[in-house]
Design an enzyme around this catalytic site. Sequence first.
Site, PDB file in Angstrom:
ATOM      1  N   LYS A 102       0.037   8.072 -10.225  1.00 20.01           N
ATOM      2  CA  LYS A 102      -0.676   7.412  -9.117  1.00 20.01           C
ATOM      3  C   LYS A 102      -2.052   6.992  -9.591  1.00 20.01           C
ATOM      4  O   LYS A 102      -2.606   7.583 -10.518  1.00 20.01           O
ATOM      5  CB  LYS A 102      -0.828   8.376  -7.930  1.00 20.01           C
ATOM      6  CG  LYS A 102      -1.016   7.686  -6.603  1.00 20.01           C
ATOM      7  CD  LYS A 102       0.294   7.235  -6.001  1.00 20.01           C
ATOM      8  CE  LYS A 102       0.125   6.506  -4.702  1.00 20.01           C
ATOM      9  NZ  LYS A 102       1.409   6.246  -4.046  1.00 20.01           N
ATOM     10  N   GLY A 214      -0.418   3.660  12.067  1.00 20.07           N
ATOM     11  CA  GLY A 214      -0.583   2.813  10.871  1.00 20.07           C
ATOM     12  C   GLY A 214       0.166   1.517  11.079  1.00 20.07           C
ATOM     13  O   GLY A 214       1.319   1.526  11.537  1.00 20.07           O
ATOM     14  N   ALA A 218       3.807  -0.306   5.504  1.00 18.10           N
ATOM     15  CA  ALA A 218       4.836   0.635   5.949  1.00 18.10           C
ATOM     16  C   ALA A 218       4.997   0.597   7.478  1.00 18.10           C
ATOM     17  O   ALA A 218       6.114   0.442   7.990  1.00 18.10           O
ATOM     18  CB  ALA A 218       4.477   2.044   5.476  1.00 18.10           C
TER      19      ALA A 218
END
Length: 422
Positions: A102, A214, A218
């Site tokens: 990451k 959110g 996504a």
Amino acid sequence: MSFYENTIKNMNKSAKIMKLDPETLQTLSSPQKTLIVSLPVRMDDGTLKVFEGFRVQHSELRGPFKGGFRYFPEVNLDEIKALATEMSFKCAVAGIPYGGGKGGVKCNAKEMSEGELERLTRRYVQAVYQIIGPNHDIPAPDMYTTPQMMAWFMDEYSRLVNKYQPGVVTGKPIEVGGSLGRGTATAQGGAYVLEEYMNQNNLKIEDHSVIIQGFGNAGMYAAEILHGMGFRILGVSDSKGGIYNEDGIDPFVVLKDKKEKGSVTKSDEGKACTNEELLEKKCDILVLAAMENQVTEKNADKVKAKIIVELANGPTSAEADEILAKKDVVIIPDILANSGGVTVSYFEWVQNQAGYYWPIEEIELKLKRIMVDGLNRILKFQDEHKCTMREGAYISAFDRLDKALKLRGSGAHLKCKVYLNK
Ligand code: NAD
């Protein structure tokens, strides 16, 4: 408890349940390599700004390091280590031949111009290019990083190594080697798992309402896909707050409003509320698609949903997990629920390596199979060990990682502590 401590706690709990070889647990309890970089970038006003960036390579036991990079003001090493570790487990859950990595840069992408973001992205590639590559470490988008940035990333890397290398990064636009279905993959994968779980438990879509925290890659696609499947969406949120309407909202209208007015909170589809309030509103399914540590010991008791789908990484703390388990809330854990993103990234990389591109039907079929197989393998371990779905997911991943370590030998996870490139 920090995000990384939370991840280690999840690993330790599952290792204990399955009686994992302590050497395997010890090996996977720290990343293989950590790179910290300084990124000097000329801003539009002529001043120089130096940003701090990271790339953590957790494990390449099962294949090249794989994982996105994010642009966010609060990015820090602890968080990137946690996310890199989760990537190793996620790829093992999905059974795709990757390890985990990451990256991130501490910056406020929302306040930067397109030119500044391009210069920052190219600087980041210049700083990390010696430790990445199509067969070594393959980044991808994450919070506030976009397909356009992946195109700059690929272009800069190709220039540095003097050959066209589309497979160095995934999540690219279609025109420069991207895959069909990558944009919607994270949400679509989560929807396949949720649908399969509900089918196996005789739960009907029309009886279930949904709240989504959110509204980025996504969350926004999750709202559209779940709405299309027949779920009633009652609320959504972004970084500025949320909206809620017990009669349901149309996510396509909310998206239009967000594009025109800057936030979902400006939409007339529902009544405005804070993000904290939204998580506690009445619904059957709560989709967490924003960021880590959103459901904690402070609010877990007030969550009304009976199913939580973790599209974000690490949105539920270990303490909240225990509170929710006592309330019989089913958590479809991040390392399964959002693995559709890395799975279609894998498809993109395979297509780049082969130079041959698949139709969307093939992508969807292959994605669904991997998501459903991932769920069923977890349910098998969950049943065997009488544990939560998260513990079952970690056990499923440990099982594959442990076998890879035993086959390769203990030196496979060679440690190379902190690399400081300052
Ligand atoms: P994104 O940048 O596209 O969207 C992030 C969204 O979260 C935005 O709508 C933003 O307004 C909102 N947000 C930020 N802070 C918030 C807060 N405090 N409360 C509520 N909303 C907030 O990012 P994304 O790619 O959708 O990533 C979201 C999460 O999903 C992250 O945890 C990421 O690691 C995870 N994830 C993303 C992918 C992917 O393919 N994009 C894959 C796996 C996991």
